[in-house]
Design a protein around this motif. Structure first.
Motif, PDB file in Angstrom:
ATOM      1  N   LYS A 169      22.699  51.020  29.787  1.00 37.47           N
ATOM      2  CA  LYS A 169      22.855  50.699  28.286  1.00 37.47           C
ATOM      3  C   LYS A 169      23.616  51.929  27.742  1.00 37.47           C
ATOM      4  O   LYS A 169      24.539  52.037  26.723  1.00 37.47           O
ATOM      5  N   TYR A 170      23.264  53.339  28.093  1.00 37.80           N
ATOM      6  CA  TYR A 170      23.902  54.682  27.847  1.00 37.80           C
ATOM      7  C   TYR A 170      25.206  54.675  28.121  1.00 37.80           C
ATOM      8  O   TYR A 170      26.128  55.174  27.237  1.00 37.80           O
ATOM      9  N   ALA A 171      25.734  54.054  29.311  1.00 35.03           N
ATOM     10  CA  ALA A 171      27.206  54.167  29.620  1.00 35.03           C
ATOM     11  C   ALA A 171      27.868  53.271  28.779  1.00 35.03           C
ATOM     12  O   ALA A 171      29.011  53.536  28.479  1.00 35.03           O
ATOM     13  N   ALA A 172      27.252  52.187  28.669  1.00 35.90           N
ATOM     14  CA  ALA A 172      27.934  50.909  27.880  1.00 35.90           C
ATOM     15  C   ALA A 172      28.121  51.599  26.365  1.00 35.90           C
ATOM     16  O   ALA A 172      29.332  51.318  25.746  1.00 35.90           O
ATOM     17  N   TYR A 173      27.412  52.289  25.960  1.00 31.85           N
ATOM     18  CA  TYR A 173      27.509  52.741  24.475  1.00 31.85           C
ATOM     19  C   TYR A 173      28.492  53.720  24.572  1.00 31.85           C
ATOM     20  O   TYR A 173      29.228  53.693  23.450  1.00 31.85           O
ATOM     21  N   LYS A 174      28.759  54.568  25.405  1.00 30.28           N
ATOM     22  CA  LYS A 174      29.892  55.558  25.586  1.00 30.28           C
ATOM     23  C   LYS A 174      31.306  54.874  25.610  1.00 30.28           C
ATOM     24  O   LYS A 174      32.040  55.577  25.028  1.00 30.28           O
ATOM     25  N   LYS A 175      31.112  53.603  26.086  1.00 35.38           N
ATOM     26  CA  LYS A 175      32.334  53.093  26.457  1.00 35.38           C
ATOM     27  C   LYS A 175      32.678  52.257  25.224  1.00 35.38           C
ATOM     28  O   LYS A 175      33.927  52.062  24.854  1.00 35.38           O
ATOM     29  N   TYR A 176      31.942  51.274  24.689  1.00 40.51           N
ATOM     30  CA  TYR A 176      32.058  50.437  23.809  1.00 40.51           C
ATOM     31  C   TYR A 176      31.568  50.581  22.366  1.00 40.51           C
ATOM     32  O   TYR A 176      32.207  49.905  21.496  1.00 40.51           O
ATOM     33  N   GLY A 177      30.743  51.477  22.125  1.00 38.05           N
ATOM     34  CA  GLY A 177      30.381  51.963  20.847  1.00 38.05           C
ATOM     35  C   GLY A 177      29.067  51.148  20.490  1.00 38.05           C
ATOM     36  O   GLY A 177      28.260  50.503  21.212  1.00 38.05           O
ATOM     37  N   TYR A 178      29.041  50.738  18.967  1.00 41.44           N
ATOM     38  CA  TYR A 178      27.766  50.147  18.356  1.00 41.44           C
ATOM     39  C   TYR A 178      27.536  48.901  18.770  1.00 41.44           C
ATOM     40  O   TYR A 178      26.225  48.587  18.870  1.00 41.44           O
ATOM     41  N   ALA A 179      28.788  48.033  19.116  1.00 40.19           N
ATOM     42  CA  ALA A 179      28.421  46.519  19.435  1.00 40.19           C
ATOM     43  C   ALA A 179      27.547  46.233  20.393  1.00 40.19           C
ATOM     44  O   ALA A 179      26.716  45.266  20.658  1.00 40.19           O
ATOM     45  N   VAL A 180      27.201  47.274  21.408  1.00 37.58           N
ATOM     46  CA  VAL A 180      26.365  46.905  22.704  1.00 37.58           C
ATOM     47  C   VAL A 180      24.990  46.914  22.506  1.00 37.58           C
ATOM     48  O   VAL A 180      24.315  46.519  23.238  1.00 37.58           O
ATOM     49  N   LEU A 181      24.374  47.326  21.160  1.00 36.64           N
ATOM     50  CA  LEU A 181      23.142  47.351  20.951  1.00 36.64           C
ATOM     51  C   LEU A 181      22.579  46.171  20.058  1.00 36.64           C
ATOM     52  O   LEU A 181      21.553  45.940  19.936  1.00 36.64           O
ATOM     53  N   VAL A 182      23.665  45.265  19.816  1.00 35.36           N
ATOM     54  CA  VAL A 182      23.416  43.985  19.075  1.00 35.36           C
ATOM     55  C   VAL A 182      22.692  42.965  20.245  1.00 35.36           C
ATOM     56  O   VAL A 182      23.285  42.865  21.057  1.00 35.36           O
ATOM     57  N   ASN A 183      21.600  42.428  19.683  1.00 40.91           N
ATOM     58  CA  ASN A 183      21.023  41.507  20.776  1.00 40.91           C
ATOM     59  C   ASN A 183      21.696  40.251  20.486  1.00 40.91           C
ATOM     60  O   ASN A 183      22.152  39.831  19.430  1.00 40.91           O
ATOM     61  N   GLY A 184      21.960  39.640  21.681  1.00 42.03           N
ATOM     62  CA  GLY A 184      22.942  38.395  21.746  1.00 42.03           C
ATOM     63  C   GLY A 184      22.103  37.205  21.240  1.00 42.03           C
ATOM     64  O   GLY A 184      22.829  36.284  20.796  1.00 42.03           O
ATOM     65  N   ASN A 185      20.735  37.312  20.811  1.00 40.37           N
ATOM     66  CA  ASN A 185      20.355  36.238  20.328  1.00 40.37           C
ATOM     67  C   ASN A 185      20.012  36.331  18.865  1.00 40.37           C
ATOM     68  O   ASN A 185      19.369  35.418  18.146  1.00 40.37           O
ATOM     69  N   SER A 186      20.516  37.466  18.053  1.00 37.99           N
ATOM     70  CA  SER A 186      20.593  37.498  16.535  1.00 37.99           C
ATOM     71  C   SER A 186      21.508  37.109  15.827  1.00 37.99           C
ATOM     72  O   SER A 186      22.406  36.663  16.334  1.00 37.99           O
ATOM     73  N   GLY A 187      21.205  36.335  14.907  1.00 40.49           N
ATOM     74  CA  GLY A 187      22.119  35.629  13.788  1.00 40.49           C
ATOM     75  C   GLY A 187      22.437  34.307  14.388  1.00 40.49           C
ATOM     76  O   GLY A 187      21.806  33.784  15.189  1.00 40.49           O
ATOM     77  N   ASN A 188      23.476  33.682  13.985  1.00 41.19           N
ATOM     78  CA  ASN A 188      23.904  32.280  14.100  1.00 41.19           C
ATOM     79  C   ASN A 188      25.116  32.521  15.263  1.00 41.19           C
ATOM     80  O   ASN A 188      26.073  32.678  15.005  1.00 41.19           O
ATOM     81  N   GLN A 189      24.682  32.510  16.519  1.00 38.28           N
ATOM     82  CA  GLN A 189      25.513  32.499  17.692  1.00 38.28           C
ATOM     83  C   GLN A 189      26.627  31.313  17.775  1.00 38.28           C
ATOM     84  O   GLN A 189      27.537  31.609  18.490  1.00 38.28           O
ATOM     85  N   SER A 190      26.330  30.392  17.053  1.00 40.19           N
ATOM     86  CA  SER A 190      27.490  29.456  17.039  1.00 40.19           C
ATOM     87  C   SER A 190      28.720  29.795  16.546  1.00 40.19           C
ATOM     88  O   SER A 190      29.836  29.450  16.904  1.00 40.19           O
TER      89      SER A 190
END
Length: 409
Positions: A169-190
């Motif tokens: 997760k740390y490596a992904a954060y350094k590469k892609y930024g804030y978006a990697v922390l967002v849970n894939g099940n949050s909000g309306n995924q449709s």
């Protein structure tokens, strides 16, 4: 005393300056190679001698003159971790405007995790700078310190970063930024799903060469085209669905099944093969005459010849077809001339008559007449197995559905 990475060292001043030994005695020890140097002096560098490899008499003398110095130096190496987290206004704004909407509790959780990750990045940068000045890099030590900082901050602030896959997760954060922390099940995924018609338009924009779009520009251009098309569309099924977040574009385009369709166009055929084609390691035979291989090439033998068209003397060379043994790399036979069946026949005949043995396998390329019936018959007579090298293939061509992407405009 000083620490060089994880190694405790003593300096010239610790030995001579403190009176442990005289300068003449120090030079004698150096001459007789009784010291193990971590770093030799000169050009502004300080002499560093490994403490644990000093003679027992000298090490005892140092401990007597400086009691507790060893423990004090090692404690200084472990810097107290800063538990104060710095705020990140950009992260607050990012999660506040994120689509689909994120609840306030989730926003608070993500911002806290960002602060912890920022502290980990700052620690890593400072450690790499400090180690770089000493002329070494200890990645294992940096990793351990970064993980330890995260766990200390977990006890204090109760952040929700994972334990098992923290460094991923740390490596992904350094590469892609804030978006990697967002849970894939949050909000309306449709709202984040990409349909087939929208996908074809995204691929068309990604494969575009004039102009070449960045991922953010693809997001903006996609929504502009969708808005124009929907304004002209008379039927509901002809309308396209706009994309609310740039991250949706990135997630779709960089899936392996989608990446196949644009990677070769954007980065070239060689990059495509390196990314997606299987990589083979060739294992050479262990016994002579197991494998022979032949190929034609230019001979580095030049001569002068009169060129009637240019009306002047020019340099010429000649082709040669060579046969070699793969195990011993012995030169078996050759024939001068262009690469065709005749030169192949002469070269392999020389090899057979000279060495009085037939190979088990022969490998050639797909050029120079190797596929001709007479060549195939000849190779079957002199070996058990004849194979040609694999010719490279280009990246996959777009399907008919992809070629219809222009209808999306």
């Amino acid at each position: 005393m000083e620490m060089f990475g994880k190694t405790l060292c003593v300096t010239f001043d610790d030995l001579v300056g403190s009176g442990v030994m005289s300068k003449a005695n120090y030079k004698r020890y150096v001459r007789e190679e009784k010291f193990s140097f971590m770093q030799r002096g000169g050009n502004g560098r300080k002499v560093l001698i490994i403490y644990d490899k000093l003679p027992d008499k000298i090490r005892t003398e140092i401990d007597t003159k400086n009691p507790g110095a060893k423990d004090k130096i090692k404690k200084q190496q472990i810097n107290p971790m800063d538990h104060r987290l710095k705020s990140d206004s950009k992260a607050v704004e990012f999660y506040k405007k994120y689509t689909p909407k994120i609840s306030l509790d989730r926003q608070t959780e993500y911002v806290l995790n960002v602060k912890v990750l920022n502290a980990m990045v700052a620690l890593e940068v400072s450690m790499r700078d400090a180690q770089g000045k000493c002329g070494f890099q200890n990645n294992k030590e940096i990793r351990e310190k970064v993980i330890a900082l995260c766990e200390n901050l977990r006890e204090r602030y109760r952040h929700t970063l994972p334990k098992a896959r923290l460094m991923e997760k740390y490596a992904a954060y350094k590469k892609y930024g804030y978006a990697v922390l967002v849970n894939g099940n949050s909000g309306n995924q449709s709202a984040r799903k990409v349909g087939p018609m929208e996908g074809r338009l995204l691929l068309k924009l990604k494969r575009s060469k004039f102009p070449v779009y960045t991922d953010m520009q693809i997001f903006e251009e996609f929504n502009r085209i969708v808005e124009e098309r929907n304004a002209r569309a008379t039927r509901e099924e002809d309308k396209l669905k706009p994309i609310a977040s740039p991250q949706t574009v990135i997630n779709y385009l960089y899936k392996t099944s989608i990446k196949l369709w644009w990677y070769g166009v954007v980065h070239g055929e060689i990059a495509f093969k390196n990314e997606f084609m299987p990589q083979f390691d060739t294992k050479l035979p262990d016994m002579p005459n197991t494998l022979w291989y032949g190929d034609g090439t230019k001979l580095n033998l030049y001569y002068k010849e009169y060129d009637k068209k240019q009306k002047r003397m020019v340099a010429r060379t000649i082709d040669v077809y060579e046969v070699m043994d793969a195990c011993t790399e012995v030169f078996l036979g050759y024939s001068f001339g262009a690469e065709n069946f005749l030169t192949q026949y002469d070269a392999y005949r020389m090899a057979l008559e000279t060495w009085k043995v037939k190979p088990y396998e022969i490998v050639t390329d797909n050029q120079g007449g190797h596929k001709k019936p007479e060549a195939q018959y000849f190779f079957k007579r002199i070996c058990h197995l004849h194979k040609t090298t694999i010719r490279t293939t280009a990246s996959p061509k777009p399907s008919k559905a992809l070629s219809d992407a222009s209808r999306c405009r």
